[in-house]
Write a protein that holds these residues in place. Structure first.
Motif, PDB file in Angstrom:
ATOM      1  N   MET A  87       0.843  -1.191   0.000  1.00 41.49           N
ATOM      2  CA  MET A  87       0.000   0.000   0.000  1.00 41.49           C
ATOM      3  C   MET A  87       0.878   1.241   0.000  1.00 41.49           C
ATOM      4  SD  MET A  87      -3.038  -1.295  -0.003  1.00 41.49           S
ATOM      5  CE  MET A  87      -4.033   0.167   0.339  1.00 41.49           C
ATOM      6  N   GLY A  88       0.444   2.265  -0.742  1.00 42.49           N
ATOM      7  CA  GLY A  88       1.199   3.507  -0.834  1.00 42.49           C
ATOM      8  C   GLY A  88       0.414   4.695  -0.332  1.00 42.49           C
ATOM      9  N   GLN A  89       1.094   5.780  -0.123  1.00 41.48           N
ATOM     10  CA  GLN A  89       0.425   7.014   0.282  1.00 41.48           C
ATOM     11  C   GLN A  89      -0.580   7.429  -0.801  1.00 41.48           C
ATOM     12  OE1 GLN A  89       0.682   8.513   3.175  1.00 41.48           O
ATOM     13  NE2 GLN A  89       2.322   7.200   3.979  1.00 41.48           N
ATOM     14  N   PRO A  90      -1.644   8.146  -0.433  1.00 40.96           N
ATOM     15  CA  PRO A  90      -2.662   8.544  -1.414  1.00 40.96           C
ATOM     16  C   PRO A  90      -2.058   9.215  -2.641  1.00 40.96           C
ATOM     17  CG  PRO A  90      -3.397   9.079   0.799  1.00 40.96           C
ATOM     18  CD  PRO A  90      -1.969   8.622   0.928  1.00 40.96           C
ATOM     19  N   TRP A 157      -5.988  -4.508   7.632  1.00 41.02           N
ATOM     20  CA  TRP A 157      -5.414  -3.187   7.366  1.00 41.02           C
ATOM     21  C   TRP A 157      -5.603  -2.755   5.924  1.00 41.02           C
ATOM     22  CZ3 TRP A 157      -4.114   0.226  10.908  1.00 41.02           C
ATOM     23  CH2 TRP A 157      -3.799  -0.216  12.192  1.00 41.02           C
ATOM     24  N   ILE A 158      -5.490  -3.691   4.975  1.00 42.13           N
ATOM     25  CA  ILE A 158      -5.618  -3.320   3.564  1.00 42.13           C
ATOM     26  C   ILE A 158      -6.974  -2.685   3.299  1.00 42.13           C
ATOM     27  CG2 ILE A 158      -5.714  -4.197   1.194  1.00 42.13           C
ATOM     28  CD1 ILE A 158      -3.833  -6.463   2.133  1.00 42.13           C
ATOM     29  N   GLU A 162      -7.590   1.227   2.149  1.00 43.34           N
ATOM     30  CA  GLU A 162      -8.242   1.558   0.879  1.00 43.34           C
ATOM     31  C   GLU A 162      -9.441   2.484   1.103  1.00 43.34           C
ATOM     32  OE1 GLU A 162      -7.454  -1.507  -2.608  1.00 43.34           O
ATOM     33  OE2 GLU A 162      -8.804  -2.345  -1.096  1.00 43.34           O
ATOM     34  N   ARG A 163     -10.208   2.230   2.154  1.00 46.80           N
ATOM     35  CA  ARG A 163     -11.339   3.108   2.447  1.00 46.80           C
ATOM     36  C   ARG A 163     -10.877   4.512   2.833  1.00 46.80           C
ATOM     37  NH1 ARG A 163     -13.216  -1.562   4.888  1.00 46.80           N
ATOM     38  NH2 ARG A 163     -12.511  -0.850   6.929  1.00 46.80           N
ATOM     39  N   GLN A 164      -9.678   4.615   3.367  1.00 47.17           N
ATOM     40  CA  GLN A 164      -9.141   5.918   3.769  1.00 47.17           C
ATOM     41  C   GLN A 164      -8.419   6.633   2.635  1.00 47.17           C
ATOM     42  OE1 GLN A 164      -6.729   4.802   7.149  1.00 47.17           O
ATOM     43  NE2 GLN A 164      -8.448   4.903   8.582  1.00 47.17           N
TER      44      GLN A 164
END
Length: 292
Positions: A87-90, A157-158, A162-164
């Protein structure tokens, strides 16, 4: 038999084991077990390697890394599949990782995922600054505060990230080309030889737990939701949907075996002719055949 200390991780891929513990399924099959909380990723590997735990769930890479050790681990079944991602920063893409700090975990499948995710996207490990974390809590805190650009994580957490609005840069399906196990049920070779009846009972309990999770997911999850106190019940349900239980992983041999090359590249193991000996599915096969 004395109380069995069960090694385990913290991902939802351990849910079948937790449900079997928390709903009394191990006890119903004649086993007295304990599955305490472990804060660090290394705890599971340490317990299994030291012999303090002779049975439990662990990341699928540990059996590969330990395959040439004295009294190595044997994979006797599965626990959960899928549910690992980088996962990466937005707003970040894979190319944005160049020169950036990226978090992962040593002695864990997520370390392999990071390497292979970079490779399938045309990047090299030297293109990033790899940061190894001992615990998920510390890693997720750094990620959420922007101290690292990306992080390999697990469910739930994934789904939360993703929702965030965080970016899914690469997951195991993309990196490895198909379904993959996350967590496996393993035992030490000597324990399997001495106590096949205990391993069989554990497999029965795990199979019963898998059925309960599939048939009555809310009730099954409610029994073990206390193991993820930082998540809401709905978040856990979403995580289980993305990382479902699986005990029969006989079809995933190649997926597991193929990760050995990356582990060797990372300097974590040397492949020997004993590699294929890690698979011990005889008890599982007998059990499944008896129920069909």
């Amino acid at each position: 038999m004395r109380k069995l200390l069960l090694a385990h991780g913290s991902a939802l891929s351990n849910l079948a084991l937790f449900v079997a513990v928390d709903t009394g399924l191990f006890e119903r099959h004649g086993l007295d077990v304990e599955a305490p909380h472990f804060a660090e990723f290394s705890s599971t590997a340490t317990l299994l390697r030291s012999g303090a735990a002779e049975l439990g769930t662990t990341g699928f890479t540990q059996a590969l890394v330990d395959h040439a050790r004295p009294d190595p681990l044997r994979i006797v079944g599965g626990s959960g599949k899928l549910g690992m991602a980088l996962m990466g920063q937005p707003g970040l893409g894979m190319t944005g990782l160049h020169g950036q700090p990226v978090g992962t975990f040593a002695d864990d499948p997520m370390e392999v995922l990071l390497h292979d995710a970079l490779q399938v996207n045309g990047m090299m490990p030297a293109d990033i600054e790899r940061v190894l974390y001992p615990s998920l809590a510390q890693a997720t805190e750094d990620f959420m505060h922007g101290r690292i650009a990306a992080l390999t994580v697990i469910e739930p957490w994934i789904s939360r990230f993703e929702r965030q609005g965080y970016a899914r840069l690469c997951d195991g399906l993309q990196a490895w080309g198909g379904e993959y196990p996350d967590t496996l049920l393993v035992t030490r070779k000597s324990f399997l030889e001495r106590h096949p009846e205990v391993v069989s009972a554990a497999l029965r309990a795990m199979l019963d737990a898998k059925l309960a999770i599939e048939q009555t997911p809310r009730e099954a999850l409610r029994a073990s939701a206390h193991r993820w106190p930082e998540f809401t019940f709905d978040e856990l349900l979403a995580g289980v949907a993305a990382q479902p239980p699986i005990i029969d992983i006989r079809s995933m041999r190649d997926c597991i075996r193929d990760r050995a090359a990356t582990l060797e590249t990372l300097g974590l193991m040397k492949i020997t002719p004993a590699l294929d000996d890690i698979f011990s599915f005889d008890l599982l096969q007998q059990m499944l055949e008896a129920t069909t």
